[in-house]
Write a protein that holds these residues in place. Structure first.
Motif, PDB file in Angstrom:
ATOM      1  N   GLY A 132     -20.755 -11.691  14.133  1.00  8.30           N
ATOM      2  CA  GLY A 132     -21.770 -11.666  15.178  1.00  8.30           C
ATOM      3  C   GLY A 132     -22.897 -12.656  14.991  1.00  8.30           C
ATOM      4  N   LEU A 133     -22.574 -13.884  14.553  1.00  7.41           N
ATOM      5  CA  LEU A 133     -23.620 -14.870  14.275  1.00  7.41           C
ATOM      6  C   LEU A 133     -24.443 -15.195  15.520  1.00  7.41           C
ATOM      7  N   ARG A 146     -19.843 -21.228  18.383  1.00 13.07           N
ATOM      8  CA  ARG A 146     -18.531 -20.654  18.096  1.00 13.07           C
ATOM      9  C   ARG A 146     -18.584 -19.168  18.403  1.00 13.07           C
ATOM     10  N   ILE A 147     -17.606 -18.686  19.132  1.00 11.93           N
ATOM     11  CA  ILE A 147     -17.489 -17.248  19.349  1.00 11.93           C
ATOM     12  C   ILE A 147     -16.016 -16.887  19.315  1.00 11.93           C
ATOM     13  N   PRO A 151     -14.602 -12.528  13.116  1.00 11.60           N
ATOM     14  CA  PRO A 151     -15.276 -13.524  12.276  1.00 11.60           C
ATOM     15  C   PRO A 151     -14.274 -14.261  11.404  1.00 11.60           C
ATOM     16  N   ARG A 152     -14.666 -15.429  10.901  1.00 12.87           N
ATOM     17  CA  ARG A 152     -13.788 -16.201  10.025  1.00 12.87           C
ATOM     18  C   ARG A 152     -13.375 -15.352   8.827  1.00 12.87           C
ATOM     19  N   LEU A 180     -14.697  -5.454   7.603  1.00 16.51           N
ATOM     20  CA  LEU A 180     -15.046  -4.408   8.555  1.00 16.51           C
ATOM     21  C   LEU A 180     -14.020  -3.278   8.587  1.00 16.51           C
ATOM     22  N   SER A 181     -12.803  -3.542   8.135  1.00 17.00           N
ATOM     23  CA  SER A 181     -11.728  -2.565   8.304  1.00 17.00           C
ATOM     24  C   SER A 181     -11.696  -1.492   7.221  1.00 17.00           C
TER      25      SER A 181
END
Length: 511
Positions: A132-133, A146-147, A151-152, A180-181
């Motif tokens: 979520g940069l 970049r979206i 995320p990378r 996140l997982s």
């Protein structure tokens, strides 16, 4: 089926078909306007990341890399709202009652602009890692660098950056990496590559990392060492040196350990070009803690001979800059003080910042002989105990510049960042300028990336780990906690230039 049953069933079907709240039909989504607050640096006019805005009813938002927060609350469009603000290194306005915050009218058609005066000398540019940069800017419809849906490397947080320029690419390496997982992530180093950015690249847009990933898309281990599965693995002291045939090789110090305290093994690892992974080439005795590359090394030439200088609270260890010498423990030298006399020797470990401070307090060390206990330029009675940081040659200042964390600082125990200079990579560092402060949050292991310098070294960039760990503060900043933040320091800015002049005068009274 009886007639009565058919009639009842028909009535049920009619009700289900006509009532949207009964049965399987999806209720219509209500459109709620998105309103915007944008925080700008009053000096540069650029967006400020990492501003926390807290409403009176305890809702919380954090500004993204562009300084925006997107607020989507029913009934808030067109209404006046008060927000308490929390941040680091910026002045928060107070009203007549002494309440720190802002009162703005939220409008979906017009952003509420809030300008804040920066106290920090270094300017916060962006968050480099995590998810979520530019989330809020994207939600508000602005173009963003970049979206991606993810995320990378599916990374949520990354610790302690290390870099090396190797084979035309910048190699980026991080310590423990979260995802996140699941609560547990990667504990054997993550990595990425990028092209060296040209001077025209806007570093506010971050770095275009190409992350090394597993088949599941998550960042993979850069030093798997599957035959020794116990413990975490950390690497530091990355450096490129020639091997016996004159070929450049990338090596680092590795440490396999049970958390922060107990070390299981350590030694030297080499980067395998074929697999893009590190492999053990030498183990070292656990009792031999300093005869390895560590910290953020540099190569420095003296009388035609290249040396690798390394260390954490200062570059106080050196070894000839070849692979064979690095693997030979007898060739390491430590910069050590006996009384007021300093010398390079190979028997004892180096003198550290805590040693200088203890000797000064005991009255056994003269002020002029202290190498690693710099005085605060603005408050000369205060000395700084150095923790971890980096030292780089700066062509604009024609000196080696240190960017380093203070340990046991205030207001943050491990979040005050200082700038110092010396004519030699190993010091002395006699005076320092505070360039970054944090309010009960941690910012550790800063690294000055000299390959990102601008205008001949007049503008430098450094990054470090932002986290609540070790701060005593239980509150974690959403999305930012345990991630890398990039800062810019303009040595020509009015305030910094004035402090550098003061540093020059106290270092050399003739100036």
């Amino acid at each position: 089926m009886t007639t009565r049953l058919r009639i009842c069933l028909g009535m049920v079907l009619v009700i289900l078909a006509t009532c949207p709240t009964i049965g399987w039909s999806q209720p219509p989504r209500r459109e709620v306007p998105i309103t915007e607050i944008r925080f700008l640096d009053s000096e540069t006019g650029e967006g400020i990341p990492l501003i926390e805005a807290i409403s009176v009813n305890s809702l919380r938002w954090v500004s993204d890399n562009a300084g925006r927060i997107a607020i989507q609350e029913p009934g808030w469009d067109g209404q006046e709202r008060f927000f308490q603000l929390r941040t680091h290194g910026y002045e928060i306005p107070k009203d007549g009652f002494g309440i720190a915050g802002i009162r703005v009218t939220l409008k979906a058609t017009t952003p509420a602009i809030v300008k804040l005066r920066r106290v920090n000398l270094a300017e916060r540019l962006c968050r480099l890692t995590g998810e979520g940069l530019w989330r809020d800017s994207w939600m508000l419809g602005y173009p963003v660098p970049r979206i991606d849906p993810q995320p990378r490397g599916l990374v949520a947080g990354q610790d302690s950056i290390q870099t090396a320029l190797y084979r035309g690419k910048i190699r980026w390496f991080w310590g423990d990496t979260s995802r996140l997982s699941y609560p547990l992530g990667l504990f054997r180093m993550a990595g990425a590559v990028s092209d060296p950015p040209g001077d025209s690249v806007d570093l506010r847009n971050g770095i275009d990392y190409q992350v090394f990933t597993d088949t599941n898309g998550f960042a993979r281990a850069m030093m798997p060492l599957p035959e020794r599965p116990e413990g975490v693995i950390w690497l530091d002291g990355y450096v490129v040196v020639p091997d016996a045939e004159g070929k450049d090789v990338l090596i680092a110090h590795y440490s396999r350990r049970k958390g922060l305290a107990e070390e299981l093994e350590h030694g030297i690892a080499r980067y395998a070009d074929a697999t893009d992974r590190f492999e053990v080439i030498q183990t070292r005795p656990l009792t031999d803690t300093w005869r390895v590359p560590h910290g953020h090394p540099i190569i420095h030439e003296i009388d035609g001979k290249k040396w690798l200088y390394c260390g954490n609270g200062g570059l106080n260890v050196r070894v000839p800059a070849t692979l064979s010498a690095i693997l030979d423990a007898s060739q390491y030298q430590a910069f050590r003080r006996e009384g007021n006399q300093w010398s390079w020797q190979s028997k004892q470990p180096p003198t550290q910042s805590a040693d200088d401070l203890a000797a000064l307090k005991a009255g056994t060390l003269s002020d002029s002989a202290a190498y690693y206990a710099p005085r605060d330029v603005e408050n000369p009675d205060q000395r700084i105990q150095l923790h971890h940081g980096s030292v780089r040659w700066n062509p604009a200042r024609k000196r080696f510049v240190m960017v380093i964390t203070q340990i046991m600082g205030k207001p943050s125990m491990l979040g005050e960042i200082w700038y110092s200079e010396s004519d030699q990579p190993n010091g002395p560092f006699r005076h320092a300028i505070r360039i970054l402060t944090h309010d009960r949050q941690t910012f550790y292991n800063p690294c000055h990336h000299d390959f990102l310098d601008r205008d001949g070294g007049q503008v430098i960039h450094f990054e470090g780990t932002y986290t609540s760990d070790f701060s005593g503060n239980p509150e974690k900043t959403a999305r930012y906690d345990y991630n890398q933040m990039l800062y810019r320091l303009d040595l020509r800015s009015k305030r910094m230039a004035s402090l550098l002049q003061r540093m020059d005068k106290v270092t050399d009274p003739k100036q």
